[in-house]
Design a protein around this motif. Structure first.
Motif, PDB file in Angstrom:
ATOM      1  N   PRO A  77       0.826  -1.219   0.000  1.00 35.06           N
ATOM      2  CA  PRO A  77       0.000   0.000   0.000  1.00 35.06           C
ATOM      3  C   PRO A  77       0.852   1.256   0.000  1.00 35.06           C
ATOM      4  N   GLU A  78       0.450   2.234  -0.793  1.00 36.07           N
ATOM      5  CA  GLU A  78       1.176   3.501  -0.853  1.00 36.07           C
ATOM      6  C   GLU A  78       0.822   4.397   0.335  1.00 36.07           C
ATOM      7  N   PHE A  79      -0.414   4.251   0.850  1.00 38.82           N
ATOM      8  CA  PHE A  79      -0.866   5.066   1.973  1.00 38.82           C
ATOM      9  C   PHE A  79      -1.404   4.163   3.085  1.00 38.82           C
ATOM     10  N   SER A  80      -1.368   4.659   4.306  1.00 39.75           N
ATOM     11  CA  SER A  80      -1.924   3.923   5.439  1.00 39.75           C
ATOM     12  C   SER A  80      -3.442   4.039   5.433  1.00 39.75           C
ATOM     13  N   TRP A  82      -5.927   7.034   3.933  1.00 49.13           N
ATOM     14  CA  TRP A  82      -7.024   6.782   2.993  1.00 49.13           C
ATOM     15  C   TRP A  82      -8.332   7.353   3.525  1.00 49.13           C
ATOM     16  N   PHE A  83      -8.618   7.100   4.799  1.00 43.28           N
ATOM     17  CA  PHE A  83      -9.849   7.628   5.393  1.00 43.28           C
ATOM     18  C   PHE A  83      -9.837   9.156   5.396  1.00 43.28           C
ATOM     19  N   SER A  84      -8.681   9.742   5.658  1.00 45.09           N
ATOM     20  CA  SER A  84      -8.572  11.199   5.659  1.00 45.09           C
ATOM     21  C   SER A  84      -8.848  11.769   4.275  1.00 45.09           C
ATOM     22  N   MET A  85      -8.317  11.127   3.251  1.00 47.72           N
ATOM     23  CA  MET A  85      -8.541  11.602   1.884  1.00 47.72           C
ATOM     24  C   MET A  85     -10.000  11.443   1.472  1.00 47.72           C
ATOM     25  N   MET A  86     -10.621  10.349   1.879  1.00 45.13           N
ATOM     26  CA  MET A  86     -12.027  10.123   1.522  1.00 45.13           C
ATOM     27  C   MET A  86     -12.923  11.216   2.089  1.00 45.13           C
TER      28      MET A  86
END
Length: 245
Positions: A77-80, A84-88
């Motif tokens: 995975p590139e992000f934790s 991912w949740f923060s970006m969503m």
């Protein structure tokens, strides 16, 4: 492809010019199209979303699905998960949720299916629970199931099967090689236009909220007589929002 790019730009540009040059006409036509879609396909839409929820539940309880990596075995995975949740929420549906967290319950407080059936009374205390029930329905499992199915399909065929990261790739099992022609171009054009219009709507909500907040804390000159953002306010909000993104 160039066909998708040029066609998408032409459609978006045409809609923007039409809305600016003939706001009343475009508003009336688009509202009538929206009303026709709701009256003709509302039932189909409900069943489609219900199907998405069932598919997600099926994938969740299917052991093999949970072990399948959306990529090659050596990929990491590139992000934790936190990122991912923060970006969503920050770059995805955050503005929409912030806007409608108050507006949607208030809307359903006045009218909802229970009010129409005579079970509760619009604007009365017995309708508070129903107002939140329908708000949670719109922002709960149904919405996230749609996001999940689209994301899983794109991720699987792009990173597992090596196909282009376009919406047409997720329909490969249905249309096969025909997606390389007009059918595939149409799918991608519709996806691009729908995405841009959706982002534009979200950005519009964000601009109004941002300008209203600045005005509330004492920064003047950003709104017109009606209290909505003027040209200066729109430019300031867009620069700040896009810089933060």
């Amino acid at each position: 492809s160039q066909v998708v790019t040029l066609a998408s730009k032409a459609v978006i540009a045409g809609l923007v010019v039409w809305a600016i040059a003939f706001p009343e006409q475009s508003g009336a036509v688009l509202n009538s199209i929206n009303a026709f879609i709701l009256s003709s396909f509302a039932t189909w839409y409900i069943w489609a979303v219900a199907l998405f929820v069932l598919v997600c539940l099926g994938l969740a309880i299917w052991p093999t699905a949970g072990k399948l990596k959306l990529g090659q075995q050596s990929d990491v995975p590139e992000f934790s998960n936190f990122s991912w949740f923060s970006m969503m929420f920050g770059a995805g549906i955050g503005v929409g949720m912030l806007t409608w967290a108050v507006a949607e319950p208030v809307y359903h407080f006045n009218n909802n299916p229970e009010v129409i059936q005579g079970i509760t009374n619009g604007g009365a205390a017995d309708n508070i629970r129903m107002a939140y029930k329908w708000s949670f329905l719109h922002w709960g499992l149904g919405a996230w199931a749609c996001y999940a199915i689209a994301g899983l399909a794109l991720g699987f065929f792009a990173y597992r099967r090596g196909l282009p990261l376009t919406m047409r790739s997720s329909l490969t099992p249905i249309f096969g090689e025909r997606l390389s022609g007009g059918i595939g171009h149409t799918v991608d054009i519709v996806a691009v236009v729908a995405t841009i219009l959706g982002v534009a709507q979200t950005l519009g909500f964000g601009v109004e909220q941002f300008v209203s907040g600045l005005t509330r804390i004492g920064i003047g000159g950003l709104t017109n007589a009606e209290g909505t953002a003027n040209t200066t306010g729109i430019l300031v909000a867009i620069v700040v929002i896009m810089s933060a993104s």
